[in-house]
Design an enzyme around this catalytic site. Structure first.
Site, PDB file in Angstrom:
ATOM      1  CE  LYS A  53      -3.774  -2.512   2.061  1.00  0.00           C
ATOM      2  NZ  LYS A  53      -4.351  -3.113   3.251  1.00  0.00           N
ATOM      3  CD  GLN A  97      -3.652  -4.701   6.492  1.00  0.00           C
ATOM      4  OE1 GLN A  97      -3.489  -3.741   5.760  1.00  0.00           O
ATOM      5  NE2 GLN A  97      -4.247  -5.810   6.084  1.00  0.00           N
ATOM      6  CG  ASP A 120     -10.300  -1.247   4.203  1.00  0.00           C
ATOM      7  OD1 ASP A 120      -9.998  -1.531   3.033  1.00  0.00           O
ATOM      8  OD2 ASP A 120      -9.675  -1.676   5.195  1.00  0.00           O
TER       9      ASP A 120
END
Ligand code: NAP
Length: 285
Positions: A53, A97, A120
């Site tokens: 990322k 995460q 997300d």
């Protein structure tokens, strides 16, 4: 018949070029899209995703940073970290995460992220917006799958779309996106009694389970478009999907490979979502 390949890798490369141009334009207006990733602990898979990322952000000229926290951090400390990021105007996208250590309530943390910064798309507000077809943040893998179908102009409206796997992060949102585009959807899961009976009806078949070669040529309708989301490690260390690619490609009209399919699209859509979030927060085009 041999199916046409839907290469997520090539598509992602092209999209990233466009995103880099967009970032350049935003910078001229004094705005740099910025993604902050919060990583708790040292899970090797998570470490590797986070590195990917960071690299992708740098490639497109976006700003990014990683907040690394020890796995012994308390839930309260993580809540404070997210709260700070919610209030930081320089941060447009927040990604915590997953998975988080067992002593931290994952849903509680997701619920705390500002929905406008939830790149997300896991926040219940954004899920609700997806279901009611309102503007929000949509999760990256499902959106990437839609872009893969659109890249080949695969017709969705009125078609039978079957999604195998019903997780909150892939199966359910991709089924919803297909429904929103006018497909007739079937969402299969572990309790589906006759999987083949359903998958054989699919004009569009999306498989997101995590079981190597669950889907064989027998499961697939002639001419179907098949998207394989699964990531499975074989004993020799190689990676394979949920679809028996070699045999299914002889029956399908389109097929995505693993690796080089959905995976590269997921990160690219994360960048795209961060730019969208940035534009909305900064009120720029
Ligand atoms: P997950 O949370 O484990 O969900 C798997 C889903 O498959 C569940 O809904 C489960 O049903 C269902 N299932 C399990 N066995 C089945 C069977 N035999 N027949 C039909 N359905 C079955 O996994 P996930 O997070 O959605 O991920 C799915 C796969 O995609 C994994 O391999 C993951 O690594 C991969 N993935 C790839 C990307 C990418 O960017 N390429 C992103 C995310 C995930 P129940 O809910 O009823 O148990």
């Amino acid at each position: 018949m041999s199916a046409e390949l839907i290469s997520g890798k090539d598509l992602a490369t092209n999209i990233k070029k466009d995103l880099a141009v967009e970032v350049e334009e935003l910078k001229k207006q004094g705005v740099t899209p910025h993604l902050t990733v919060v990583l708790v602990g040292h899970d090797p898979a998570s470490e590797s995703y986070v590195k990917g990322k960071e690299k992708a952000c740098a490639e497109t000229g976006m700003g990014s940073n990683v907040i690394r926290l020890d796995e012994t951090i308390s839930e309260d400390e993580l809540i404070q970290t997210v709260d700070k990021l919610n209030k930081d105007d320089a941060v447009h996208g927040i990604l915590v995460q997953l998975p988080l250590p067992d002593h931290i309530d994952e849903q509680k943390i997701i619920d705390l992220i500002d929905p406008e910064k939830d790149v997300d798309g896991f926040h219940p507000v954004n899920i609700g917006r997806l279901v009611t077809e309102q503007e929000g943040m949509v999760s990256c893998t499902p959106l990437g799958i839609m872009e893969m179908l659109d890249s080949k102009n695969i017709e969705i409206q009125g078609k039978n779309a079957v999604v195998v796997g019903a997780s909150n992060i892939v199966g359910k949102p991709v089924a919803q996106l297909l429904l929103n585009r006018g497909a007739t959807i079937t969402n299969c899961h572990i309790y589906t009694e006759d999987l083949k009976a359903h998958t054989k009806m699919a004009d569009i078949l999306v498989v997101a389970v995590g079981k190597a070669h669950l889907i064989t040529a027998d499961h697939v309708k002639e001419g179907a478009a098949v998207i394989d989301v699964g990531i499975n490690r074989l004993e020799d260390g190689s990676m394979t999907g949920d679809v028996d690619f070699e045999n299914v490609k002889e029956k399908a009209s389109y097929i995505s490979p693993v690796p080089g399919g959905v995976g590269p699209m997921t990160i690219t859509i994360l960048l795209k979502n961060t730019i969208i979030a940035c534009k909305r927060q900064e009120n720029v085009e």
